[in-house]
Design an enzyme around this catalytic site. Sequence first.
Site, short mmCIF file in Angstrom:
data_model
loop_
_atom_site.label_atom_id
_atom_site.label_comp_id
_atom_site.label_asym_id
_atom_site.label_seq_id
_atom_site.Cartn_x
_atom_site.Cartn_y
_atom_site.Cartn_z
N ARG A 126 0.85 -1.20 0.05
CA ARG A 126 0.11 0.05 -0.01
C ARG A 126 0.90 1.06 -0.15
O ARG A 126 0.99 1.86 0.89
CB ARG A 126 -1.16 -0.21 1.05
CG ARG A 126 -1.57 -1.34 0.99
CD ARG A 126 -2.94 -1.29 2.25
NE ARG A 126 -4.04 -0.82 1.33
CZ ARG A 126 -5.26 -0.63 2.06
NH1 ARG A 126 -5.34 -1.14 3.47
NH2 ARG A 126 -6.16 -0.68 1.58
N ASP A 134 -4.41 -0.96 -6.08
CA ASP A 134 -5.45 -1.29 -4.89
C ASP A 134 -6.43 -1.95 -5.00
O ASP A 134 -7.64 -1.16 -4.75
CB ASP A 134 -5.15 -0.20 -3.98
CG ASP A 134 -5.55 -0.54 -2.54
OD1 ASP A 134 -5.84 -1.68 -2.23
OD2 ASP A 134 -5.36 0.55 -1.66
#
Length: 370
Positions: A126, A134
């Site tokens: 992330r 994502d």
Amino acid sequence: MADSEQSQQLTVGVVAESRPGERRVAMVPKLVGRLVQRGLRVVVEPGAGAGAYLSDDVYTQAGAELGDAWGAPIVVKVNPPTPGEIAKLSRGTVLVGFLDPRGNPEGLAKLEEAGLRAFAMEAVPRISRAQAMDALSSQASIGGYRAVLLAAQKLPRFFPMLTTAAGTVPPAKVLVLGAGVAGLQALATAKRLGAQTTGYDVRPEVGEQVKSLGAQFLDLGIEAVGEGGYARELTAEEREEQQRRLTEAITKFDVVITTALVPGRKAPTLVTADAVKGMPPGSVVVDLAGETGGNCELTKPGEDVVEHDVTISAPLNLPADMPSHASELYARNVTELLELLVTKEGALELNFEDEIVAGACVAGREGSVA
């Protein structure tokens, strides 16, 4: 195109999902062209997009072919493969999808045994450079949105304040536990529907994000800042104090939506049976953590139950209820990752010096092409 030319092309296989109730597909026609332009051949299993209202004809018009997608060197899918599906894959196949690396170690072992090179979408680091990959966030956003619609459907009262000739109806009070992507989307959606919204999270830094959506931030005085954008697990003392304060706060709300997850662990219990008992009759709890045990003590994963005149709903796969946009967003995430694994000339090149490639690879890294 001649057969010899096709055999030299790197092929991406798009397979149909077998999980009951799953309507998403890992690749959509509008992104097939992007892969083809990169020199890739795309083979789609017939009917793979049917659940998302994508016909075989739409795929072929976009440049894909219909055929045995399981035999491709790269296979993309949504859910972890079943043992039977793993058997369809050849050794050395690059598999991309949600693979539950922390919650299903046995499944990863089977991928290793089969000689597959597996890249888990939920293992993508992330970091800012990987935002377009994502998939957890793209799907969580849909979950948060759908959770509010589900709550509004089940609540026997209006969400917005209404002023009528018969009197004024006050707005519903909505509490969202967990201010990650799903929680923030839930707050934004509930606000659009006219509810009075409040958000809570053990990470104090998200308070400003909650307030930016027009919601209040419930401050219980307990912080649990963790790594990678997640909350850390609370200590026993912190959990006890959190439960006490939350139980008191929850009884003041008509709707509670829970989104709190700790990767690789059982979901923390935030809504106790006592809290449910204290909520107004007809209230609703929507628990988005059902797959890992649930945030509500009375949750039954995949079911709706009524306790103390409060409905507790624990849907297991809300993104599948909105398959068109869920598939489109997921396909974009997958495409971004594929473009990191494949050169501009359409050749597979797994560069494990890249932290995204290294982080996402959960099986078969040994012996992979560097």
